[in-house]
Structure formats: structure tokens, C-alpha cells
Design an enzyme around this catalytic site. Structure first.
Site, PDB file in Angstrom:
ATOM      1  N   CYS A 394       0.835  -1.221   0.000  1.00 16.53           N
ATOM      2  CA  CYS A 394       0.000   0.000   0.000  1.00 16.53           C
ATOM      3  C   CYS A 394       0.857   1.253   0.000  1.00 16.53           C
ATOM      4  O   CYS A 394       0.427   2.292   0.514  1.00 16.53           O
ATOM      5  CB  CYS A 394      -0.928   0.048   1.211  1.00 16.53           C
ATOM      6  SG  CYS A 394      -2.235  -1.128   1.144  1.00 16.53           S
ATOM      7  N   ASN A 395       2.083   1.158  -0.502  1.00 16.11           N
ATOM      8  CA  ASN A 395       2.977   2.322  -0.511  1.00 16.11           C
ATOM      9  C   ASN A 395       3.505   2.481  -1.937  1.00 16.11           C
ATOM     10  O   ASN A 395       4.671   2.167  -2.222  1.00 16.11           O
ATOM     11  CB  ASN A 395       4.114   2.099   0.497  1.00 16.11           C
ATOM     12  CG  ASN A 395       4.967   3.341   0.700  1.00 16.11           C
ATOM     13  OD1 ASN A 395       5.162   4.137  -0.220  1.00 16.11           O
ATOM     14  ND2 ASN A 395       5.488   3.515   1.900  1.00 16.11           N
TER      15      ASN A 395
END
Ligand code: PLP
Length: 477
Positions: A394-395
Site C-alpha cells: 500500500c505504498n
């Protein structure tokens, strides 16, 4: 392993000062060894101690608790425990109630959403954030955009994936008039483990920015002292800190910054009164204005229990331990070689232990130098009972820099028409859907990291031809 452990202790003499955590592991986390687990996904989720469960279950079994915030006996008993938990959170982070408010949320994302939706962005205002951020921080840009504010990203620089401070200061200087401006960055990257300086808080505030420091990945293994650092907003999730319960996070907000937020709606529990015939409501002051509906009240006493547990383990001891083990693991991974001498691992982020935390992202390499498909890594890991995380965590900003993905690659053509993650990965031309991430936590011991390196050896000399073609579709980001 005994010889390796001796060599490790010679290299990391302070490790012995953390021996109390070995005892704690035997006493409280025995299920790890009973199930022969190698758990190294603490940035995904921490693990709870047996005694946390017992203390919480005993409390629930021995009492009658009603929905808080009423005057009846069972309600008041619950209210007292909820407010004790709130006070304990402030105390744990050394935050004065005169300066900070603790708002309970479902998770760190819920805390970020509270800030995003209520930050008084207007046209001309700015939302500045680092490339290195979780998507729950990136998502705030949608609130900024809807209110006409401008979003800018400060890049990190590969290979270390740190921010050039001179560049950051230039961005921070670009602020005009009496605007509302929000700067957001993580204290520790959930991708690379980089620890971005907390000194940035003062630098930004001196230039009239509000500062949001995402501490979700930082607080499980580092001390956050809010009498030393004074960020305006701090989101975090408690399950990352002590494993249980899930479903509770917190926004620590400076009282003056909180007073600037404008909630976009009201709900049960957040107002003094509302009327129907007249379009009117009066918001309550303080934390209650931000806790929509009924808080997850039965779980909140478990926050106090969890914080007591971490305090009894000692967060500085935990920090020392994961630093010793993480530094060893980082070096060992980098020494792994195929039989022909080629490297078997590519690390993303700092290659040394300075200014980083116990989260390490990397890819396994085939002898050809190409990445091993992360789904194959998952399959081999499962066979070894190894729990690590794969993907982009999620980065996306850190991923784009780590994997050298140019902006042009992300525009047009196959990228725009892709519907599932596998299509995005193909459109970008990546040989894998991201990286592998190992992260250490309170119960991690030498055997965990040693056995992880043994597992990694299973991927030495594996060629592309050895990877089966029945790998499953990738899960969404
Ligand atoms: C740095 C960081 N911020 C925010 C989040 C979001 O946390 P949650 O999913 O608990 O809301 C995570 C989760 O991994 C994280 O690592």
C-alpha cells in the site's frame, strides 16, 4: 544455529540486555514455537501475549458493562474504563492532556480519514506529502482536490529511499499568505523501514505548516515521546503495537490543531444537540466530536492492558532487540549468493542500519539477475511456515522509486485500461508484483531471523524455468 548465535552475540553485545524478551516469548508467545511458525510480518500486524487475552476476558467475564455515556451503573462502569484507556494512551506517549487529545478510531486509516475530511482545505491551500506514504495518507489528496487545494509530493531518492532535506525545505518554503497547509510523512516507512527525521516537525511548523506524522509503523518498536516532539496529528493502529484487539486505532491531535478541523457532518455522540425543524446542530468540544456513534467500548479496556504489556516489556528494550536482530538479518541477506557468485537478493532502502527501523524490503533474484516472482516466494514461504508480506504494501510511491518506474509508464495505453492487479503489473513491465517484506517485533528472537535466512537459501540457484506457471492471480493492492 548455536555457532551463528555466538557470532551474533559477539557482534551485538547489547543483545544480551534484552534477554527478558526471550523469557517473555516463552511465557506469552509459546504458540509461535508450538506451531513452528517463523512470523516476520509485524508491520502487517503485531502479536498479542496470552496474558493480554486473559486479562481482557477476565474483565468482561467478571463485570456487567453497558453502552457508555449514560448514568446507569453498568454504563458508568464502562465510561470509566473508556476514559481510563484514553488517559493511558496519552500517558503512554507522554502527551500532556493540556496539549493533546486522544480520539479512538477503527484504525490508523480511520484517524487519517478524520483529518483528511475535516482539514479546512481551501483554494490556494497546500497538501504536501512524501512519496513514501501509505495509501491511507495518499488518499487525503482526494479531500484536498475536492476543496481546491493543491497536492505536491516530495520525492525520495533511490537506492536509500530517503528524502533530500534541502529539497524538502524548498517545498516547505513554498507557502504563501495565511493559508491552511498540511504536511504528511511517516516516522517509519512501512515499505523500506527508513526513519524520516522527527526534526522535520519543527522545521515545517516554523514555516506555518500543520504536520501529520504517520506513526503506524513506527510505534511498535520505537519510543514516541510527545513531550519532545509536537506533531499536530498522529494516526496509529493498536493491533500493530500489541496485536490485540484489532479494530481500534487512535488519532492523537494537538488541541489547537483539532480546533481548526471542520467536520463535514454530525452523528450520534458528536453533538450537544441538533434540531429537525430548524437546520441546526451544536458540535461537542474535544474528542467526542470526532468519535461517531458508539465507540468499540468493550475492546477499549484491552488498549490499557496492551499498553501495560508493552511497558512491562519496555519499548526501549524492544527497540534494542529488533535493531540487533534486524542489522544481522540485513547483512546476512546481502551476503546470500548463488553458486556462480551472483547476488541472490536486491534490497530496497538503506543497506546499513543507520536511520532505519526493523522492516526490510527486498526481492529475491534468479541467477540471471531477474526478480523471482513474489507469488513463488509466497509458495515456498508457505512450505516453510514463514509469514512475510509480499507486494507493494500500500505504498506505491516507494515502489515506483524502488523499481525505477517512470511517470510516463503510468500514463496511457495498457496502464489505463488495466482492471486487475496482474494487468497493472504487466502494463508496467515488472517481472514481479512488488517486493518481499520482513518486519521484526517484540517477540522476535534469533531463531526467527536465523531460520528466515535458512528459508532464503531455498531460493538459491532457482532459475526462471524452475518457477511453475500455475501461480495464482495477485490480490488487489
Ligand atoms: C505506515 C502505515 N500507515 C497507515 C497504515 C494503515 O493502517 P490500518 O490498515 O490499520 O488502518 C499502515 C498499515 O500497514 C501503515 O503501515
Amino acid at each position: 544455529m548455536a555457532a551463528a548465535f555466538d557470532a551474533f552475540r559477539r557482534r551485538a553485545p547489547t543483545f544480551d540486555s534484552t534477554a527478558s524478551l526471550d523469557e517473555l516469548r516463552l511465557r506469552e508467545y509459546s504458540r509461535l514455537d508450538e506451531g513452528d511458525h517463523i512470523y516476520l510480518d509485524y508491520t502487517g500486524g503485531g502479536l498479542y501475549a496470552d496474558s493480554q487475552l486473559r486479562a481482557h476476558m477476565d474483565l468482561l467475564r467478571e463485570n456487567v458493562f453497558g453502552n457508555p455515556h449514560s448514568v446507569n451503573p453498568t454504563s458508568s462502569a464502562m465510561t470509566r474504563l473508556v476514559e481510563r484507556a484514553r488517559a493511558r494512551v496519552l500517558e503512554y506517549f507522554n502527551a500532556s492532556p493540556d496539549e493533546y487529545t486522544a480520539i479512538f478510531t477503527p484504525n490508523a486509516t480511520g484517524a487519517l480519514r478524520l483529518v483528511g475530511e475535516a482539514y479546512p482545505f481551501r483554494p490556494g491551500d497546500r497538501f504536501l506529502l512524501t512519496f513514501d506514504n501509505h495509501n491511507s495518507v495518499n488518499g487525503i489528496r482526494e479531500f484536498a482536490r475536492a476543496r481546491g487545494a493543491e497536492t505536491s509530493y516530495v520525492p525520495s531518492v533511490a537506492p536509500d529511499l530517503r528524502v533530500d532535506e534541502n529539497v524538502l525545505l524548498k517545498y516547505l518554503d513554498e507557502i504563501g499568505g495565511s493559508h491552511h497547509n498540511l504536511f504528511a510523512y511517516p516516522a517509519q516507512s512501512n515499505f523500506s523501514g527508513v526513519q524520516h527525521p522527527l526534526e522535520w516537525i519543527e522545521e515545517a511548523q516554523a514555516r506555518d505548516w500543520h504536520v501529520l506524522v504517520d506513526c503506524a509503523a513506527f510505534v511498535p518498536t520505537n519510543r514516541l515521546d510527545l513531550s519532545r516532539w509536537h506533531p499536530d496529528f498522529v494516526p496509529l493502529s493498536f493491533y500493530k503495537l500489541f496485536g490485540y484487539p484489532t479494530g481500534v486505532g487512535c488519532l492523537l491531535a494537538r488541541n489547537d490543531a483539532l480546533a481548526r478541523l471542520e467536520r463535514p457532518w454530525f452523528s450520534g455522540g458528536t453533538i450537544v444537540a441538533a434540531t429537525v425543524q430548524r437546520d441546526w446542530h451544536r458540535q461537542i468540544e474535544g474528542f467526542a466530536a470526532f468519535e461517531d456513534g458508539t465507540v468499540n467500548y468493550l475492546t477499549l479496556p484491552a488498549i490499557e492492558i496492551g499498553l501495560d504489556h508493552v511497558d512491562s516489556a519496555g519499548i526501549d528494550t524492544v527497540h534494542e532487540r529488533v535493531s540487533c536482530l534486524g542489522a544481522w538479518l540485513l547483512d546476512e541477506l546481502q551476503t546470500l549468493r548463488h553458486s556462480d557468485g551472483r547476488p541472490a537478493i536486491e534490497i530496497y532502502g538503506p543497506r546499513t542500519w543507520t536511520g532505519r527501523g526493523a522492516t526490510i524490503a527486498f526481492n529475491f533474484l534468479h541467477p540471471s539477475g531477474r526478480w523471482v516472482d513474489e507469488r513463488f516466494v509466497d509458495r515456498v514461504a508457505e512450505a516453510h511456515n514463514v509469514s512475510v508480506r509480499t507486494g507493494c504494501f500500500c505504498n506505491p510511491g516507494s515502489g515506483e522509486l524502488a523499481f525505477s518506474i517512470a511517470k510516463e509508464t503510468l500514463i496511457g495505453g495498457e496502464f489505463e485500461t488495466a482492471l486487475v492487479l496482474d494487468d497493472y503489473v504487466a502494463a508496467i513491465g515488472l517481472p514481479s508484483g512488488g517486493a518481499v517484506r520482513v518486519s521484526l517485533g517484540l517477540p522476535t528472537n534469533f531463531a526467527d531471523v536465523y531460520r528466515f535466512v535458512e528459508f532464503a537459501r531455498a531460493l538459491l540457484d532457482v532459475t526462471e524455468a524452475d518457477v511453475p506457471d500455475d501461480l495464482p492471480p495477485r490480490l488487489a493492492c
